[in-house]
Design a protein around this motif. Sequence first.
Motif, PDB file in Angstrom:
ATOM      1  N   GLU A 217      55.933  54.842  49.558  1.00 57.32           N
ATOM      2  CA  GLU A 217      56.931  53.969  50.177  1.00 57.32           C
ATOM      3  C   GLU A 217      57.083  52.644  49.434  1.00 57.32           C
ATOM      4  O   GLU A 217      57.939  51.831  49.794  1.00 57.32           O
ATOM      5  CB  GLU A 217      56.535  53.667  51.631  1.00 57.32           C
ATOM      6  N   MET A 218      56.283  52.403  48.405  1.00 50.98           N
ATOM      7  CA  MET A 218      56.371  51.141  47.673  1.00 50.98           C
ATOM      8  C   MET A 218      57.783  50.921  47.120  1.00 50.98           C
ATOM      9  O   MET A 218      58.406  51.842  46.598  1.00 50.98           O
ATOM     10  CB  MET A 218      55.398  51.134  46.490  1.00 50.98           C
ATOM     11  N   THR A 219      58.250  49.677  47.201  1.00 50.44           N
ATOM     12  CA  THR A 219      59.507  49.320  46.559  1.00 50.44           C
ATOM     13  C   THR A 219      59.334  49.298  45.045  1.00 50.44           C
ATOM     14  O   THR A 219      60.179  49.792  44.301  1.00 50.44           O
ATOM     15  CB  THR A 219      59.987  47.948  47.062  1.00 50.44           C
ATOM     16  N   TRP A 220      58.239  48.695  44.595  1.00 48.49           N
ATOM     17  CA  TRP A 220      57.895  48.656  43.169  1.00 48.49           C
ATOM     18  C   TRP A 220      56.570  49.378  42.996  1.00 48.49           C
ATOM     19  O   TRP A 220      55.595  49.097  43.702  1.00 48.49           O
ATOM     20  CB  TRP A 220      57.776  47.215  42.675  1.00 48.49           C
ATOM     21  N   ASP A 221      56.501  50.322  42.055  1.00 45.05           N
ATOM     22  CA  ASP A 221      55.277  51.082  41.861  1.00 45.05           C
ATOM     23  C   ASP A 221      54.237  50.256  41.103  1.00 45.05           C
ATOM     24  O   ASP A 221      54.497  49.107  40.699  1.00 45.05           O
ATOM     25  CB  ASP A 221      55.557  52.422  41.182  1.00 45.05           C
ATOM     26  N   VAL A 222      53.058  50.824  40.920  1.00 45.59           N
ATOM     27  CA  VAL A 222      51.963  50.092  40.295  1.00 45.59           C
ATOM     28  C   VAL A 222      52.340  49.607  38.902  1.00 45.59           C
ATOM     29  O   VAL A 222      52.079  48.458  38.529  1.00 45.59           O
ATOM     30  CB  VAL A 222      50.682  50.948  40.254  1.00 45.59           C
ATOM     31  N   ALA A 223      52.964  50.469  38.114  1.00 48.15           N
ATOM     32  CA  ALA A 223      53.342  50.081  36.757  1.00 48.15           C
ATOM     33  C   ALA A 223      54.282  48.889  36.757  1.00 48.15           C
ATOM     34  O   ALA A 223      54.130  47.952  35.957  1.00 48.15           O
ATOM     35  CB  ALA A 223      53.998  51.266  36.042  1.00 48.15           C
ATOM     36  N   GLU A 224      55.258  48.889  37.663  1.00 45.96           N
ATOM     37  CA  GLU A 224      56.215  47.784  37.733  1.00 45.96           C
ATOM     38  C   GLU A 224      55.531  46.491  38.158  1.00 45.96           C
ATOM     39  O   GLU A 224      55.834  45.407  37.638  1.00 45.96           O
ATOM     40  CB  GLU A 224      57.342  48.142  38.698  1.00 45.96           C
ATOM     41  N   LEU A 225      54.593  46.580  39.093  1.00 47.34           N
ATOM     42  CA  LEU A 225      53.874  45.387  39.535  1.00 47.34           C
ATOM     43  C   LEU A 225      52.983  44.832  38.428  1.00 47.34           C
ATOM     44  O   LEU A 225      52.912  43.618  38.218  1.00 47.34           O
ATOM     45  CB  LEU A 225      53.033  45.704  40.764  1.00 47.34           C
ATOM     46  N   VAL A 226      52.284  45.732  37.709  1.00 45.42           N
ATOM     47  CA  VAL A 226      51.423  45.291  36.612  1.00 45.42           C
ATOM     48  C   VAL A 226      52.250  44.545  35.566  1.00 45.42           C
ATOM     49  O   VAL A 226      51.876  43.453  35.114  1.00 45.42           O
ATOM     50  CB  VAL A 226      50.692  46.484  35.967  1.00 45.42           C
ATOM     51  N   LYS A 227      53.373  45.106  35.198  1.00 44.19           N
ATOM     52  CA  LYS A 227      54.225  44.459  34.195  1.00 44.19           C
ATOM     53  C   LYS A 227      54.751  43.129  34.699  1.00 44.19           C
ATOM     54  O   LYS A 227      54.749  42.126  33.975  1.00 44.19           O
ATOM     55  CB  LYS A 227      55.387  45.377  33.820  1.00 44.19           C
ATOM     56  N   PHE A 228      55.198  43.088  35.961  1.00 43.48           N
ATOM     57  CA  PHE A 228      55.738  41.856  36.550  1.00 43.48           C
ATOM     58  C   PHE A 228      54.711  40.732  36.504  1.00 43.48           C
ATOM     59  O   PHE A 228      55.008  39.606  36.090  1.00 43.48           O
ATOM     60  CB  PHE A 228      56.160  42.127  37.998  1.00 43.48           C
ATOM     61  N   VAL A 229      53.486  41.031  36.930  1.00 51.90           N
ATOM     62  CA  VAL A 229      52.445  40.000  36.950  1.00 51.90           C
ATOM     63  C   VAL A 229      52.053  39.599  35.532  1.00 51.90           C
ATOM     64  O   VAL A 229      51.941  38.414  35.208  1.00 51.90           O
ATOM     65  CB  VAL A 229      51.212  40.496  37.734  1.00 51.90           C
ATOM     66  N   ASP A 230      51.844  40.601  34.659  1.00 52.75           N
ATOM     67  CA  ASP A 230      51.355  40.311  33.312  1.00 52.75           C
ATOM     68  C   ASP A 230      52.354  39.491  32.503  1.00 52.75           C
ATOM     69  O   ASP A 230      51.948  38.688  31.651  1.00 52.75           O
ATOM     70  CB  ASP A 230      51.053  41.626  32.586  1.00 52.75           C
TER      71      ASP A 230
END
Length: 281
Positions: A217-230
């Motif tokens: 149900e995530m809006t942004w998946d783990v990969a997208e979150l990792v990239k966003f933060v990094d």
Amino acid sequence: MKIARCSNGGAPFWALVDTERGELRPIEGGVPDWGPAVTRGEGESALRFTGAVLPLASVRLLPPIEKANRVVVAGANYAKHLAADFGIKGHTQPIAFLKAYGALIGANDALRYPPLTQELDHEVELVAVMGDAVNRQDPMSSVLGYTVGNDVSSRDLQRSGPPGVGMDLFAAKSGDQTTGLGPWIVTRDEFPLAGKLSLRLLLRVNGELRQDGDTAEMTWDVAELVKFVDERSSFESGDVMFTGSPAGTAQGSGKFLKAGDVVEAEIPGIGVLRNTVTAAQ
């Protein structure tokens, strides 16, 4: 593999966990020493074992992160949670902030009730553990594995920010000894490497099911979150990232935590946090 950070009265240490046998094997060094190789897929061969095999029941399970590493929270990631619990629409991008290391507790530790709040809330979350510097073209290649988090929040403090300034996320999310993390890291190779990650997220209070969601149900998946933060602040080996919570929090139900409550956050296939709320001090 399951890798835990432990204590048996002396200095903390990392260990490979065998839950079927109820044993663990101490590992030499910390995540920066063996994390990159394990993340690359070298498995147990990347670990150097030290000391005797210990009964799992003989150790305290600590949060699986060193004090030198960062705790990142990437929130507002479940549309149903935002709509049902806050009455707001989703955002066009994630939000992210840091949580104080002192907020963390282990899988079976007491959960301290902060004295400044009257609205203590629960949020079960999947937590990604970074094993290596991020390759932004392939963010998942930098993820060592996953663990369970309970991003406990003081909602009244969260709303206490001055008008026009915004939420006070530091006060809400960094209360001393409030945030469960653990019980161990399960390495990424234990999960499907292709397709959308689908893991059930469960939270119970005194046996009553309060949250029942799925990481799909995530809006942004783990990969997208990792990239966003990094892109904003680079991850290092051993850092952890909370990835948001599904609907069912006390913010929506009004069933805030109180002293004596037993709070269980569970992700099947990873593990369970079981923390009892202590009286406000």
